[in-house]
Scaffold this active site. Structure first.
Site, mmCIF file in Angstrom:
data_model
loop_
_atom_site.group_PDB
_atom_site.id
_atom_site.type_symbol
_atom_site.label_atom_id
_atom_site.label_comp_id
_atom_site.label_asym_id
_atom_site.label_seq_id
_atom_site.Cartn_x
_atom_site.Cartn_y
_atom_site.Cartn_z
ATOM 1 N N LYS A 1 0.829 -1.214 0.000
ATOM 2 C CA LYS A 1 0.000 0.000 0.000
ATOM 3 C C LYS A 1 0.859 1.258 0.000
ATOM 4 O O LYS A 1 0.497 2.254 -0.602
ATOM 5 C CB LYS A 1 -0.972 0.004 1.182
ATOM 6 C CG LYS A 1 -2.088 -1.024 1.006
ATOM 7 C CD LYS A 1 -3.343 -0.688 1.790
ATOM 8 C CE LYS A 1 -4.481 -1.613 1.355
ATOM 9 N NZ LYS A 1 -5.717 -1.433 2.072
ATOM 10 N N LYS B 1 -6.392 -7.089 -7.853
ATOM 11 C CA LYS B 1 -7.704 -7.453 -7.289
ATOM 12 C C LYS B 1 -8.716 -6.329 -7.508
ATOM 13 O O LYS B 1 -8.342 -5.154 -7.601
ATOM 14 C CB LYS B 1 -7.590 -7.840 -5.815
ATOM 15 C CG LYS B 1 -7.515 -6.702 -4.859
ATOM 16 C CD LYS B 1 -7.755 -7.197 -3.429
ATOM 17 C CE LYS B 1 -7.709 -5.993 -2.515
ATOM 18 N NZ LYS B 1 -8.428 -6.083 -1.307
ATOM 19 N N LYS C 1 -12.698 -1.446 -4.140
ATOM 20 C CA LYS C 1 -13.694 -0.368 -4.152
ATOM 21 C C LYS C 1 -13.054 0.997 -4.300
ATOM 22 O O LYS C 1 -13.710 1.943 -4.715
ATOM 23 C CB LYS C 1 -14.605 -0.442 -2.926
ATOM 24 C CG LYS C 1 -13.916 -0.412 -1.579
ATOM 25 C CD LYS C 1 -14.937 -0.475 -0.457
ATOM 26 C CE LYS C 1 -14.706 -1.609 0.517
ATOM 27 N NZ LYS C 1 -13.420 -1.616 1.209
HETATM 28 N N1 AQP Z 1 -11.316 -8.520 -4.998
HETATM 29 C C1 AQP Z 1 -11.643 -9.194 -3.908
HETATM 30 N N2 AQP Z 1 -11.928 -10.515 -4.003
HETATM 31 C C2 AQP Z 1 -12.279 -11.228 -2.879
HETATM 32 N N3 AQP Z 1 -12.365 -10.678 -1.642
HETATM 33 C C3 AQP Z 1 -12.107 -9.351 -1.515
HETATM 34 N N4 AQP Z 1 -12.120 -8.523 -0.447
HETATM 35 C C4 AQP Z 1 -11.780 -7.275 -0.863
HETATM 36 N N5 AQP Z 1 -11.546 -7.269 -2.180
HETATM 37 C C5 AQP Z 1 -11.736 -8.543 -2.621
HETATM 38 C C6 AQP Z 1 -12.474 -8.918 0.916
HETATM 39 O O1 AQP Z 1 -13.436 -7.989 1.395
HETATM 40 C C7 AQP Z 1 -13.286 -7.856 2.814
HETATM 41 C C8 AQP Z 1 -13.354 -6.410 3.213
HETATM 42 O O2 AQP Z 1 -12.268 -5.747 2.661
HETATM 43 P P1 AQP Z 1 -11.839 -4.323 3.204
HETATM 44 O O3 AQP Z 1 -12.824 -3.323 2.798
HETATM 45 O O4 AQP Z 1 -11.597 -4.373 4.667
HETATM 46 O O5 AQP Z 1 -10.439 -4.028 2.562
HETATM 47 P P2 AQP Z 1 -9.777 -4.477 1.241
HETATM 48 O O6 AQP Z 1 -9.445 -5.927 1.266
HETATM 49 O O7 AQP Z 1 -8.629 -3.537 1.038
HETATM 50 O O8 AQP Z 1 -10.931 -4.245 0.150
HETATM 51 P P3 AQP Z 1 -10.951 -3.234 -1.046
HETATM 52 O O9 AQP Z 1 -12.296 -3.326 -1.685
HETATM 53 O O10 AQP Z 1 -9.763 -3.437 -1.930
HETATM 54 O O11 AQP Z 1 -10.880 -1.867 -0.276
HETATM 55 P P4 AQP Z 1 -9.911 -0.650 -0.523
HETATM 56 O O12 AQP Z 1 -10.066 -0.319 -1.972
HETATM 57 O O13 AQP Z 1 -10.419 0.419 0.386
HETATM 58 O O14 AQP Z 1 -8.518 -1.094 -0.158
HETATM 59 C C9 AQP Z 1 -11.973 -8.542 3.188
HETATM 60 O O15 AQP Z 1 -12.293 -9.780 3.814
HETATM 61 C C10 AQP Z 1 -11.292 -8.759 1.873
HETATM 62 O O16 AQP Z 1 -10.473 -9.939 1.889
#
Ligand code: AQP
Length: 333
Positions: A112, A195, A198
């Site tokens: 990150k 991946k 959001k």
């Molecule tokens: N692409 C993905 N495929 C499967 N699982 C996913 N998760 C996130 N993206 C994918 C799972 O969603 C849960 C919540 O995630 P989070 O919001 O705590 O953080 P993250 O993993 O960093 O998700 P994002 O969407 O990528 O958020 P941002 O963009 O803010 O960093 C977790 O259980 C994660 O594994």
């Protein structure tokens, strides 16, 4: 009976990745015997700057979406992290237990922060300590996680062990990761090696769980693919990350194996495959989006659900964190 803790950052609208990788599993978990605590981790969200008005809106949106997916506040605790001060208090204690070297090894921080390590917030660096506090504040022993979070869970166990050792207690239990066999990793629609996220700047890279039928159809039609027809076996998708991702999404959303999907589409181009994929996604996602909008129409009721959730969460976390504070030598509050 054990306690399960899981969190999601309100950093945007939940994506199909969040849904298939986490949220739908949460809904299934609340059917089981264990207590479930689901948290909108707004304190984690601000480790990267969030516009305050947007953060408020996104937190409500995420709450509405979780309810729309089937999280039932009568069976599970749903709340926002900042509403329960026990998280911040225990995180501070853990900041003083965890070692710099441990945090420096966290690959997610390296990913990150990238080359920008001097410029990112110190919050991003100590993020795993807050995550450890989130879990240990509830004496939760089961945490559903993807592979990318396993290292953070190990750290949470190291912190608990050092705390227990330093203060001569067996206070914080060991956490076990709940690796769900169905948990799917969904990749970006623009780049099959990254991946789906959001907070990706490109809206075309993801399906938001509130996208309309037209948007889903358009995003799937424009999703990056290649020119070769679909093969009849998975091995031939190894070098084709975008095609592999779409086949994986198709399989997960229709409850098939990727092998079954390929059996059906082998030799075909992406046209017919994509239109059936869009159809299956719309059938699944659109009702969730519609229910989310209904919950968002009544902000007062939504805020009340979160307040009740925070009260229930605090009732568990307060005595645990008060005991941790006593153990480190703080006078009673
Ligand atoms: N692409 C993905 N495929 C499967 N699982 C996913 N998760 C996130 N993206 C994918 C799972 O969603 C849960 C919540 O995630 P989070 O919001 O705590 O953080 P993250 O993993 O960093 O998700 P994002 O969407 O990528 O958020 P941002 O963009 O803010 O960093 C977790 O259980 C994660 O594994």
């Amino acid at each position: 009976m054990a306690r399960i803790f899981s969190g999601i950052q309100p950093t945007g609208i939940a994506t199909l990745g969040n849904y298939l990788g986490a949220l739908r599993n949460w809904v299934a978990l609340q059917e089981g015997e264990d207590d479930c605590v689901f948290c909108l981790v707004d304190m984690h969200a601000i480790t990267n700057f969030q516009d305050p008005a947007a953060l408020r809106e996104q937190t409500r949106q995420m709450a509405a979406l979780l309810l729309a997916c089937g999280i039932d506040p009568a069976r599970s605790i749903l709340f926002h992290q900042s509403a329960v001060s026990a998280h911040a208090r225990l995180a501070w204690i853990f900041n003083c237990v965890a070692r710099m070297g441990w945090l420096k090894r966290m690959t997610q921080f390296k990913d990150k922060a990238g080359k920008n390590q001097e410029e990112v917030s110190t919050g991003l660096f100590v993020y795993p300590n807050l995550m450890a506090a989130d879990i240990h504040a509830y004496h939760a022993t089961k945490v559903p996680v993807g592979d990318d979070q396993l290292q953070h869970l190990e750290l949470a166990n190291d912190i608990a062990e050092k705390f227990n050792h330093d203060y001569g207690v067996t206070f914080f239990p060991r956490i076990e990761p709940l690796i769900l066999k169905e948990s799917a990793r969904v990749m970006s629609l623009r780049d099959g090696t990254r991946k789906m996220s959001k907070s990706d700047p490109s809206d075309q890279s993801r399906i938001n769980m509130t996208d309309t039928a037209d948007m889903i159809d358009q995003k799937i039609r424009k999703a990056k693919t290649d020119t070769a027809p679909l093969p009849d076996n998975l091995h031939d998708l190894v070098e084709r990350p975008e095609a592999r991702n779409l086949v994986g999404i198709f399989a997960t959303i229709t409850g098939q194996t990727p092998h079954q999907v390929l059996n059906h589409f082998a030799g075909s181009g992406f046209g017919p495959f994509k239109s059936q994929l869009a159809e299956a996604l719309i059938a699944h996602v659109e009702p969730i989006g519609a229910r989310t909008r209904e919950y968002l129409d009544d902000t007062a009721a939504l805020d009340q659900i979160l307040r009740d959730g925070a009260q229930a969460a605090a009732a568990i976390a307060e005595p645990i964190v008060a005991e941790a504070e006593r153990l480190v030598g703080f006078l009673p509050r």
